[in-house]
Design an enzyme around this catalytic site. Structure first.
Site, PDB file in Angstrom:
ATOM      1  N   ARG C  53      65.740 -40.202  46.610  1.00  0.00           N
ATOM      2  CA  ARG C  53      65.305 -39.494  45.409  1.00  0.00           C
ATOM      3  C   ARG C  53      66.379 -39.512  44.317  1.00  0.00           C
ATOM      4  O   ARG C  53      66.131 -39.876  43.167  1.00  0.00           O
ATOM      5  CB  ARG C  53      64.957 -38.046  45.772  1.00  0.00           C
ATOM      6  CG  ARG C  53      64.468 -37.209  44.609  1.00  0.00           C
ATOM      7  CD  ARG C  53      63.150 -37.712  44.076  1.00  0.00           C
ATOM      8  NE  ARG C  53      62.186 -37.821  45.123  1.00  0.00           N
ATOM      9  CZ  ARG C  53      61.523 -36.788  45.660  1.00  0.00           C
ATOM     10  NH1 ARG C  53      61.699 -35.594  45.203  1.00  0.00           N
ATOM     11  NH2 ARG C  53      60.670 -36.994  46.635  1.00  0.00           N
ATOM     12  N   THR C  54      67.584 -39.121  44.690  1.00  0.00           N
ATOM     13  CA  THR C  54      68.682 -39.097  43.722  1.00  0.00           C
ATOM     14  C   THR C  54      68.937 -40.505  43.202  1.00  0.00           C
ATOM     15  O   THR C  54      69.129 -40.716  42.002  1.00  0.00           O
ATOM     16  CB  THR C  54      69.948 -38.524  44.383  1.00  0.00           C
ATOM     17  OG1 THR C  54      69.676 -37.193  44.812  1.00  0.00           O
ATOM     18  CG2 THR C  54      71.106 -38.497  43.411  1.00  0.00           C
ATOM     19  N   LYS C  82      83.517 -52.817  58.175  1.00  0.00           N
ATOM     20  CA  LYS C  82      84.652 -53.610  58.642  1.00  0.00           C
ATOM     21  C   LYS C  82      85.962 -52.847  58.476  1.00  0.00           C
ATOM     22  O   LYS C  82      87.031 -53.434  58.636  1.00  0.00           O
ATOM     23  CB  LYS C  82      84.717 -54.933  57.870  1.00  0.00           C
ATOM     24  CG  LYS C  82      83.459 -55.782  58.012  1.00  0.00           C
ATOM     25  CD  LYS C  82      83.559 -57.071  57.202  1.00  0.00           C
ATOM     26  CE  LYS C  82      82.203 -57.788  57.120  1.00  0.00           C
ATOM     27  NZ  LYS C  82      82.148 -58.763  56.029  1.00  0.00           N
ATOM     28  N   ARG C 103      77.647 -41.405  46.118  1.00  0.00           N
ATOM     29  CA  ARG C 103      77.120 -40.389  47.017  1.00  0.00           C
ATOM     30  C   ARG C 103      77.829 -40.555  48.342  1.00  0.00           C
ATOM     31  O   ARG C 103      77.894 -41.685  48.865  1.00  0.00           O
ATOM     32  CB  ARG C 103      75.637 -40.601  47.217  1.00  0.00           C
ATOM     33  CG  ARG C 103      74.994 -39.725  48.254  1.00  0.00           C
ATOM     34  CD  ARG C 103      74.450 -38.493  47.627  1.00  0.00           C
ATOM     35  NE  ARG C 103      73.668 -37.682  48.528  1.00  0.00           N
ATOM     36  CZ  ARG C 103      72.829 -36.754  48.103  1.00  0.00           C
ATOM     37  NH1 ARG C 103      72.656 -36.543  46.816  1.00  0.00           N
ATOM     38  NH2 ARG C 103      72.160 -36.013  48.967  1.00  0.00           N
ATOM     39  N   HIS C 131      77.206 -31.309  43.471  1.00  0.00           N
ATOM     40  CA  HIS C 131      76.102 -32.201  43.104  1.00  0.00           C
ATOM     41  C   HIS C 131      75.799 -31.925  41.627  1.00  0.00           C
ATOM     42  O   HIS C 131      74.746 -31.398  41.280  1.00  0.00           O
ATOM     43  CB  HIS C 131      74.892 -31.910  43.995  1.00  0.00           C
ATOM     44  CG  HIS C 131      73.789 -32.912  43.878  1.00  0.00           C
ATOM     45  ND1 HIS C 131      73.911 -34.088  43.157  1.00  0.00           N
ATOM     46  CD2 HIS C 131      72.512 -32.925  44.381  1.00  0.00           C
ATOM     47  CE1 HIS C 131      72.768 -34.767  43.249  1.00  0.00           C
ATOM     48  NE2 HIS C 131      71.921 -34.083  43.969  1.00  0.00           N
TER      49      HIS C 131
END
Lengths: 354, 354, 354
Positions: C53-54, C82, C103, C131
């Site tokens: 959504r974000t 890695k 994020r 946020h």
């Protein structure tokens, strides 16, 4: 005649390679001038194994040329899972796109794909075999940070035995005049003999060192690669040796002021973070030159908008390649293609001898 | 009035279908003329199950119209995982996009979504139920490779019982004049009776064959589909029968020169690779016509930029659909919608009788 | 001076916040006017944990400004797997892009990233910590649906203890004049004391309610959040309490006509679907205001095209943050940065006291 595919860097004629390096430099000087060069064109990134870094570099290159993107990067989500052949997948996606960028764990996959597409194919890595745009990145970086591709003393430190980017760089650089290669590794991880032979056959020089510290003072270029733990003879050997091939700020004290340090990235701990601020560190700039190199390549490869016609090849020999990682093992309809060398037949897909 | 959604191909009026087929042909003649048709518009591909091929076809179509893309293709990475309803997901994403393309394992999902969006919805496959753009692809291919949609003898070979694309093609083609359908399969995998009835009710002819070889000489069109191994009565039956429904170059020798071979792809081994070079093979061209068909559809469906108003529907009946794959099983807030037939109530979402 | 990064909303000066809210409103009035504002610019969405959504909201915002997209959303497919450091990943990707949207499950990840990039960083959520663009969304929604950010009675219903969006909204709104906060939750899930103290220190009022129904009539704004089942004291407690904090059409009967209901979404069942049609429901409109808010932010943050120079920071203290979710636990090269408060040293990455 124009560039159709880029499967192996050695397929490029010297003039084509020179042109791309020159053009990459031109783009780096004025990137916004080229931002419409691929307008209305679509690149499909067909990634049969994940490689986010390589994919993002190609995608950013295409976007900065004004192009568009489709693709997949998870074979589990594709028709492949339903048993579709490489041939069908690339034939269909070449109806949607103007250039295909293919990454595969199978050696020779990009070459095989190029037989069936209606648009050019770029090899973004086929197993442990080839990764030509990494070498293009390395050459562009050297060309613009060191200023030349000849008269260089190039240290190669890390896993010279298995490193595909090292092999490709060495082959290409040895064609330029008067280069000297210092192979810095344990004896177990040194460059394969056939590549050492190729260097000397090209008139360049090979030297050996088991100590990064000893080799550093003479180098113009240091190309670092990662040594996977399991490449050492034993865990004890790993513990004893690991520090020897790590570059840190202390070791750098004795290096030339004009040294340039390259690394294909990602690094783990073979270069310590205190090197990052040193002006000789070129590995982050290298990723930016990689962007310009890929922009140059993509522009050249897509500039002729006429769709290529698919051709059918016949097998050249009755032989069957036995390399278990060769694409012909998995895609049985492929023609059997071999070339003849002094040592016998060699598979055209994966370059393994029969 | 303009086209709002494409849920089921039968929702299109004949004039709308004719218009899209005609427009797809126009685009195929001069694709670059339309490359700004969807400029500044965004397509969201909401793929609740993976289907890379279908997704890439839609994405390439939107990009070739100058549009842009967002979306997801892994329900594990979405709000869905956190328990969000289809209603909320499509309501929110329709705030971001100008058209939603929905793929779901649930039958009726695209119809349900269309009740709650502020932009048009295109059904890109809802379980085993409908896949209207595949049929649009098939019709466009026939229209431009055979030259007509009537007076055809169409062989349908493979799994005619379960093949959703076969069902949809048969229903649509039977509305054109004077078509003859030759159903080529084992008796167990023949076309459902209600579809056979629909064909004859529409004035077309149904014939049966258990041998591809026998049927081939009379065909204008051969529509091949895959038979999954587990559809056969037994493993022995599979071994005994599998070759019967495989098309190869040898069998093609007896077919008409004007035959066109279609397949929704991906194929596995029901068409051998030696057929690919035959000029009658149209299954790769078909994917290109699919691109033009989707371009035509997307342009028509997005050309009116006024956002649609969401409407609330009331249940039509107290009944509850019992089909375990119907979207109403999972999304309990949906109105219960049924239509009445001679055989009783039928669910509007999944077309199953109650 | 211009906006470089958005890590925490409190980093914005009041004039910058006012400008973005005003600009978001301007965009909402005439979005097509801004559709070339980020032409030729690339946003990289680096999602170390999935949040479709974000991500789609940021992507749609960038596309509607005429920009382009690259990124990843599955750490398993990246160089991270890695063993690459955050530093290297963001340093390299900032060579490809003009703005990074990050994020991460690690608290402080976006701040840490901003030390090493050559382009601005936007925090799209760093674990349970911050946020900021959700709060920007909430403020924009209030500003344009209620018409003001002061003189408000704001009900906060749900999990006020753990809800990161609630905390951020409360901190920001309490800086506006004469706001009253009604905390509607079980005693166990009430707002942390330090935030209650911050509200009153800012001159606003805190009240408590254990019943949504009781609190509703006085509210101008109701901000609903989900309560996870496991946040209740016991399963019995959950069963007894769950309905108390659910908003349905019946409860709404007693609310003000001018009430606006917000929710960060996704919702599960804390707002019943019969509320969706009520004109006071603003949670779907909220996602559209989120689009405009992000467009405004992205335009402002990318408008200065000069690449930022990476700076190296020195540790401010010898201390080590002990929060197990702090980014410094995982990325050991990061400088140790703390600020001093009355209660002692606080980690600048995750805002936890030492």
């Amino acid at each position: 005649m124009h560039l159709r595919d880029l499967i192996d860097l050695v397929d490029l004629r010297p003039s084509e390679l020179t042109d791309i390096l020159r053009f990459a430099g031109e783009i780096s000087q004025n990137p916004s001038y080229y931002r419409g060069s691929c307008q209305h064109k679509i690149m499909a990134t067909l990634f049969y194994e994940p490689s986010t870094r390589t994919k993002m570099s190609f995608q950013a290159a295409m976007l900065r040329l004004g192009g568009k993107l489709i693709g997949f990067d998870d074979p589990g989500n594709t028709s492949v899972k339903k048993g579709e052949s490489l041939k069908d997948t690339v034939r269909v996606t070449s109806n949607y796109a103007d250039v295909l960028v293919i990454r595969s764990p199978w050696e020779g996959a990009a070459l095989a794909a190029s037989f069936y597409t209606r648009c050019p194919v770029i090899n973004a890595g086929d197993g442990g075999h080839l990764h030509p745009t990494q070498t293009l990145t390395d050459l562009t970086t050297l060309n613009y940070t060191v200023g030349r591709l000849e008269n260089l003393t190039v240290g190669l430190c890390g896993d010279n035995k298995n490193g595909r980017t090292v092999h490709s760089l060495v082959r290409t650089l040895s064609r330029y005049k008067n280069n000297r290669f210092v192979l810095i590794s344990t004896p177990q991880l040194t460059l394969p003999q056939y590549l050492q032979d190729e260097i000397t056959a090209n008139g360049c020089i090979v030297e050996f060192s088991e100590s990064l510290e000893d080799a550093l003072p003479t180098l113009d270029v240091l190309y670092m690669t990662r040594i996977q733990k399991e490449r050492f003879a034993s865990p004890e050997e790993y513990e004893r040796q690991k520090g020897v091939f790590v570059l840190d700020a202390a070791k750098l004290a004795i290096a030339k002021p004009g040294l340039r340090i390259l690394h294909p990235l990602p690094r783990v701990d073979e270069i310590t973070v205190d090197v990052d601020e040193d002006s000789r560190a070129a590995y982050f700039a290298q990723t930016e030159y990689g962007l310009y190199a890929r922009m140059a390549l993509i522009q050249r490869i897509t500039e002729h908008s006429d769709r290529c016609v698919t051709k059918t090849l016949a097998s050249t020999h009755d032989a069957q390649c036995l390399n278990p990682r060769c694409i012909t093992q998995n895609e049985v309809y492929l023609p059997h293609l071999f070339y003849e060398t002094a040592a016998g037949l060699v598979c055209r897909y994966c370059d393994h001898g029969v």
